[in-house]
Design an enzyme around this catalytic site. Structure first.
Site, PDB file in Angstrom:
ATOM      1  N   LYS A 138       0.815  -1.218   0.000  1.00  0.00           N
ATOM      2  CA  LYS A 138       0.000   0.000   0.000  1.00  0.00           C
ATOM      3  C   LYS A 138       0.857   1.280   0.000  1.00  0.00           C
ATOM      4  O   LYS A 138       2.064   1.238   0.273  1.00  0.00           O
ATOM      5  CB  LYS A 138      -0.941  -0.028   1.211  1.00  0.00           C
ATOM      6  N   ARG A 161       2.242  -6.244   9.005  1.00  0.00           N
ATOM      7  CA  ARG A 161       1.550  -5.104   9.607  1.00  0.00           C
ATOM      8  C   ARG A 161       2.150  -4.718  10.954  1.00  0.00           C
ATOM      9  O   ARG A 161       2.227  -3.533  11.286  1.00  0.00           O
ATOM     10  CB  ARG A 161       0.057  -5.407   9.682  1.00  0.00           C
ATOM     11  N   GLU A 179      -9.509 -10.669  -7.959  1.00  0.00           N
ATOM     12  CA  GLU A 179      -8.595  -9.543  -7.769  1.00  0.00           C
ATOM     13  C   GLU A 179      -7.382  -9.652  -8.698  1.00  0.00           C
ATOM     14  O   GLU A 179      -6.929  -8.648  -9.262  1.00  0.00           O
ATOM     15  CB  GLU A 179      -8.165  -9.475  -6.297  1.00  0.00           C
ATOM     16  N   ASN A 206      -2.067   0.332   6.599  1.00  0.00           N
ATOM     17  CA  ASN A 206      -1.547  -0.906   7.183  1.00  0.00           C
ATOM     18  C   ASN A 206      -0.699  -1.717   6.210  1.00  0.00           C
ATOM     19  O   ASN A 206      -0.572  -2.932   6.345  1.00  0.00           O
ATOM     20  CB  ASN A 206      -2.682  -1.723   7.805  1.00  0.00           C
ATOM     21  N   HIS A 252      -2.308  -5.433   1.470  1.00  0.00           N
ATOM     22  CA  HIS A 252      -3.607  -6.070   1.241  1.00  0.00           C
ATOM     23  C   HIS A 252      -3.350  -7.514   0.855  1.00  0.00           C
ATOM     24  O   HIS A 252      -2.416  -7.800   0.114  1.00  0.00           O
ATOM     25  CB  HIS A 252      -4.375  -5.401   0.087  1.00  0.00           C
ATOM     26  N   TYR A 282     -12.397  -1.856  -3.828  1.00  0.00           N
ATOM     27  CA  TYR A 282     -12.911  -1.919  -2.457  1.00  0.00           C
ATOM     28  C   TYR A 282     -14.437  -1.770  -2.418  1.00  0.00           C
ATOM     29  O   TYR A 282     -15.002  -1.438  -1.369  1.00  0.00           O
ATOM     30  CB  TYR A 282     -12.256  -0.844  -1.595  1.00  0.00           C
TER      31      TYR A 282
END
Ligand code: ADP
Ligand code: MG
Length: 140
Positions: free
Chosen positions: A11, A104, A128, A114, A117, A51
């Protein structure tokens, strides 16, 4: 146990702090293989669609804003039981609750930022992966 593929995102909080290699080291040390990877900057439409399952949650708008705040690294990971294993390697959504040594716990800034994913089921992993990768881009 079958060889599986799961979908991962490093992320924006992690790419901003130059942590791509450190996150990948945790992934590879766990035994999972990175069989596809690219750095992209998601559009708002991509983040909203990705999302979409969370569209009704109070944190949805902030989450989309965060996910387009900088580049991300999208990945396909492969290994035995990869979906559940990568969830373990990432740790709990809230880093305060994550086990020591997880991505994390090691790197996350907050429950939102965090660092990673990971797909939550084999069905969602397939959806995905196909959202971001062509079959020819996945090289086991
Ligand atoms: P996970 O990523 O562990 O599967 P969820 O699917 O529940 O967690 O949530 C998706 C993402 O939304 C989380 O990884 C996190 O970035 C963000 N998020 C989840 N819960 C919250 C919350 N309570 N406040 C802010 N952001 C959240
Ligand atoms: Mg989730």
């Amino acid at each position: 146990m079958a060889t599986e593929r799961t979908f991962s995102i490093i992320k924006p909080d992690a790419t901003r702090r130059n942590l791509t290699g450190k996150v990948n080291a945790v992934i590879e040390e766990s035994g999972l293989r990175i069989v596809a990877q690219k750095r992209i900057h998601m559009t708002q439409a991509q983040a909203e669609a990705f999302y979409g399952v969370h569209a009704a949650r109070p944190f949805f708008r902030d989450l989309v804003t965060f996910m387009i705040s900088g580049p991300v690294v999208v990945q396909v990971l492969e290994g035995e039981n990869a979906v559940a294993r990568y969830r373990d390697v990432m740790g709990a959504t809230n880093p305060a609750n994550a086990e020591p040594g997880t991505i994390r716990k090691l790197f996350a800034e907050s429950i939102e930022a965090n660092s990673a994913h990971g797909s939550d089921s084999t069905e969602n992993a397939a959806t995905e992966i196909s959202y971001f990768f062509a079959g020819t881009e996945i090289v086991g």
